[in-house]
Write a protein that holds these residues in place. Structure first.
Motif, mmCIF file in Angstrom:
data_model
loop_
_atom_site.group_PDB
_atom_site.id
_atom_site.type_symbol
_atom_site.label_atom_id
_atom_site.label_comp_id
_atom_site.label_asym_id
_atom_site.label_seq_id
_atom_site.Cartn_x
_atom_site.Cartn_y
_atom_site.Cartn_z
ATOM 1 N N THR A 23 0.722 -1.420 0.366
ATOM 2 C CA THR A 23 -0.416 -0.532 0.095
ATOM 3 C C THR A 23 0.813 1.361 -0.146
ATOM 4 O OG1 THR A 23 -1.713 -1.213 1.321
ATOM 5 C CG2 THR A 23 -2.168 1.397 1.214
ATOM 6 N N ALA A 24 1.946 1.333 0.307
ATOM 7 C CA ALA A 24 2.729 1.944 1.048
ATOM 8 C C ALA A 24 3.721 2.508 -0.314
ATOM 9 C CB ALA A 24 3.588 1.844 2.129
ATOM 10 N N GLU A 25 3.652 2.007 -0.930
ATOM 11 C CA GLU A 25 4.634 1.343 -2.464
ATOM 12 C C GLU A 25 3.606 2.256 -3.887
ATOM 13 O OE1 GLU A 25 6.125 -1.483 -6.037
ATOM 14 O OE2 GLU A 25 6.065 -1.736 -4.272
ATOM 15 N N ALA A 26 2.305 1.680 -3.311
ATOM 16 C CA ALA A 26 1.257 2.439 -4.619
ATOM 17 C C ALA A 26 1.025 3.337 -4.217
ATOM 18 C CB ALA A 26 -0.459 1.227 -4.571
ATOM 19 N N LEU A 27 1.138 3.883 -2.792
ATOM 20 C CA LEU A 27 0.700 5.743 -2.583
ATOM 21 C C LEU A 27 1.893 6.585 -2.855
ATOM 22 C CD1 LEU A 27 -1.226 5.326 0.773
ATOM 23 C CD2 LEU A 27 -2.439 5.879 -1.482
ATOM 24 N N ALA A 28 2.633 5.773 -2.874
ATOM 25 C CA ALA A 28 4.586 6.315 -3.274
ATOM 26 C C ALA A 28 4.648 6.982 -4.637
ATOM 27 C CB ALA A 28 5.553 5.880 -2.381
ATOM 28 N N ARG A 29 3.544 6.873 -5.077
ATOM 29 C CA ARG A 29 3.575 6.650 -6.586
ATOM 30 C C ARG A 29 1.997 7.280 -7.223
ATOM 31 N NH1 ARG A 29 4.049 0.424 -6.572
ATOM 32 N NH2 ARG A 29 1.265 0.613 -7.667
ATOM 33 N N MET A 30 1.592 7.846 -6.284
ATOM 34 C CA MET A 30 0.367 8.855 -6.584
ATOM 35 C C MET A 30 0.970 10.160 -6.496
ATOM 36 S SD MET A 30 -2.967 6.443 -4.966
ATOM 37 C CE MET A 30 -3.483 5.122 -5.506
ATOM 38 N N GLY A 31 1.848 10.097 -5.327
ATOM 39 C CA GLY A 31 2.657 11.501 -4.202
ATOM 40 C C GLY A 31 3.244 10.684 -3.761
ATOM 41 N N ARG A 32 3.595 12.708 -2.953
ATOM 42 C CA ARG A 32 3.764 12.752 -2.079
ATOM 43 C C ARG A 32 3.569 12.334 -0.916
ATOM 44 N NH1 ARG A 32 5.430 17.174 2.050
ATOM 45 N NH2 ARG A 32 4.431 18.298 0.523
ATOM 46 N N VAL A 33 4.022 11.193 0.674
ATOM 47 C CA VAL A 33 3.465 10.903 0.894
ATOM 48 C C VAL A 33 3.678 11.282 3.064
ATOM 49 C CG1 VAL A 33 2.309 8.409 2.390
ATOM 50 C CG2 VAL A 33 2.487 8.636 0.377
ATOM 51 N N VAL A 34 2.650 11.999 3.473
ATOM 52 C CA VAL A 34 2.989 12.171 5.394
ATOM 53 C C VAL A 34 1.942 11.387 6.434
ATOM 54 C CG1 VAL A 34 3.205 14.194 6.860
ATOM 55 C CG2 VAL A 34 3.700 14.672 4.386
ATOM 56 N N ARG A 303 -7.953 -1.096 2.493
ATOM 57 C CA ARG A 303 -7.063 -0.422 1.995
ATOM 58 C C ARG A 303 -6.972 -0.542 0.359
ATOM 59 N NH1 ARG A 303 -4.288 -4.246 5.222
ATOM 60 N NH2 ARG A 303 -3.427 -5.802 3.405
ATOM 61 N N GLU A 304 -7.833 -1.703 -0.488
ATOM 62 C CA GLU A 304 -7.969 -1.806 -1.874
ATOM 63 C C GLU A 304 -8.761 -0.560 -2.194
ATOM 64 O OE1 GLU A 304 -10.808 -5.133 -4.870
ATOM 65 O OE2 GLU A 304 -9.726 -5.822 -2.812
ATOM 66 N N MET A 305 -10.216 -0.059 -1.477
ATOM 67 C CA MET A 305 -11.041 0.526 -1.616
ATOM 68 C C MET A 305 -10.595 1.930 -1.500
ATOM 69 S SD MET A 305 -14.962 -0.512 0.503
ATOM 70 C CE MET A 305 -15.208 -1.718 -0.392
ATOM 71 N N MET A 306 -9.861 1.964 -0.892
ATOM 72 C CA MET A 306 -8.424 3.816 -0.371
ATOM 73 C C MET A 306 -8.118 3.668 -1.949
ATOM 74 S SD MET A 306 -6.325 4.642 2.493
ATOM 75 C CE MET A 306 -4.920 2.847 1.735
ATOM 76 N N LEU A 307 -6.798 2.911 -2.096
ATOM 77 C CA LEU A 307 -6.373 3.174 -3.209
ATOM 78 C C LEU A 307 -7.016 3.347 -4.485
ATOM 79 C CD1 LEU A 307 -3.333 0.556 -2.938
ATOM 80 C CD2 LEU A 307 -3.343 2.821 -2.396
ATOM 81 N N ASP A 308 -8.133 2.749 -5.113
ATOM 82 C CA ASP A 308 -8.480 3.177 -5.864
ATOM 83 C C ASP A 308 -9.455 3.996 -6.125
ATOM 84 O OD1 ASP A 308 -8.429 0.681 -7.168
ATOM 85 O OD2 ASP A 308 -10.660 -0.639 -6.375
ATOM 86 N N ASP A 309 -10.319 4.721 -4.591
ATOM 87 C CA ASP A 309 -10.809 5.951 -4.744
ATOM 88 C C ASP A 309 -8.940 7.009 -4.709
ATOM 89 O OD1 ASP A 309 -12.956 4.760 -5.213
ATOM 90 O OD2 ASP A 309 -13.964 5.259 -2.851
ATOM 91 N N ILE A 310 -8.191 6.752 -3.942
ATOM 92 C CA ILE A 310 -7.785 7.842 -4.167
ATOM 93 C C ILE A 310 -6.910 8.048 -5.838
ATOM 94 C CG2 ILE A 310 -5.116 8.876 -4.006
ATOM 95 C CD1 ILE A 310 -5.555 7.422 -1.124
ATOM 96 N N GLY A 311 -6.665 6.741 -6.191
ATOM 97 C CA GLY A 311 -6.121 6.671 -7.859
ATOM 98 C C GLY A 311 -7.194 7.635 -8.895
#
Length: 336
Positions: A23-34, A303-311
């Motif tokens: 999940t961290a890797e997927a979010l890092a591809r989308m943007g800067r994560v804090v 996690r799956e829903m979160m990543l889908d919707d953030i994308g």
């Protein structure tokens, strides 16, 4: 271009629940994560990131004053299954900010748990286990004196949200007689779901098995009071699966202790329940410690829903997976 800032403040969810390595890797591809774990993010950390924040994941307080300082915010993703009263939902809606909940991710596991509770109560499994362990068991029909079946039983659902919609398909193999009381939904809509809309008193009186699935709001706290519980038919099965605050908890325990009702309880007015809580000495209740939804597959769905919707949101598209907040209803919710 500046990377979009995704701010994670998911307490009481922990890192293992919502920020696994993939999940961290997927979010890092989308943007800067804090990120901040272990408690609610301190105010100074939130304030440092408000101006750049595009997506907020968590239960961070977002009153209008903070929304004013977050001009780029597009979405607030609550990775719990509730709506907390610390967001100005109307203001967020007016600004076009998506406010979402992970509640749909928890519903399948809770619905499955409800079926297990109902069968355990109907067939007397906790009592049979206790009798066997003390050498007092009875075999076959002799041990089934109070056993009943879910097959063809009249079932009532109090509340028809995410959980109700997941539970009904699991009930279908057992019974087609499924009544629903939900004052937020029209009779016409409930009929399209293949359930029978009924008034609360009729549901209580007519149902052999009752699932309490309603969320707690400023308007319905304690609406299942002692008088309402007294309308439930003798020896009915009552499964409390949503929020303890919707029921007179002491009255429900009294109904169970008298053996007038068979009761299963997974949620409590205070959690953890105090060591000296009367529930611990109440017989004829199947108790579990808020176990219904919190297991690994549920967090994987979050996690799956979160990543889908953030994308979706970062592409300028509407979210598809998590539950959207209705400003009026969300503001009334009183879930912990």
């Amino acid at each position: 271009m500046t990377e979009p800032l995704i701010f994670l403040d998911p307490f009481p969810r922990n890192e293992a629940m919502v920020y696994t390595p993939d999940t961290a890797e997927a979010l890092a591809r989308m943007g800067r994560v804090v990120t901040h774990f272990g408690s609610r993010a301190p105010d100074d950390l939130v304030e440092q990131n408000l101006a750049e924040m595009i997506v907020l994941v968590g239960q961070t307080a977002m009153p209008k004053e903070r929304l004013d300082r977050a001009p780029n915010l597009r979405a607030i993703l609550n990775v719990k299954a509730n709506w907390e009263p610390n967001i100005d939902y109307a203001e967020a809606a007016a600004r076009g900010i998506h406010v979402l909940s992970a509640a749909p991710a928890m519903a399948p596991a809770v619905a499955e748990f409800c079926i297990g509770q109902a069968i355990a109560l109907a067939r007397g499994l906790p009592q049979a286990n206790a009798l066997f362990r003390t050498g007092r068991e009875k075999y076959g029909i002799a041990g089934n004196g109070r056993a009943v079946s879910l097959y063809d039983a009249p079932v009532g659902l109090i509340g028809y949200g995410n959980l109700g919609r997941e539970l009904v398909p699991l009930l279908r193999p057992f019974t087609r007689d499924i009544a629903v009381h939900d004052p937020w939904l029209s009779d016409g809509y409930l009929a399209t779901q293949g359930v029978r809309p009924v008034a609360l008193d009729a549901l209580l009186a007519q149902s052999r098995v009752i699932f309490i699935l309603a969320g707690v709001t400023s308007e319905n706290e304690g609406f299942l009071d002692a008088a309402s519980l007294g309308r439930i038919g003798e020896d009915a099965l009552v499964i409390l699966a949503s929020r303890a605050e919707v029921v007179d908890f002491d009255a429900l325990l009294a109904e169970a202790a008298s053996e007038r009702l068979r009761v299963a309880i997974d949620v409590f007015p205070e959690e953890p329940a105090p060591a000296d809580h009367p529930a611990r000495n109440t017989p004829n209740v199947l108790f579990t410690a808020h176990l219904a939804g919190g297991l690994a597959p549920s967090y994987a769905r979050i996690r799956e829903m979160m990543l889908d919707d953030i994308g979706q949101i970062l592409k300028g598209l509407p979210p598809l997976r998590m539950q959207r907040a209705d400003p009026g209803l969300a503001a009334k919710m009183r879930s912990r």
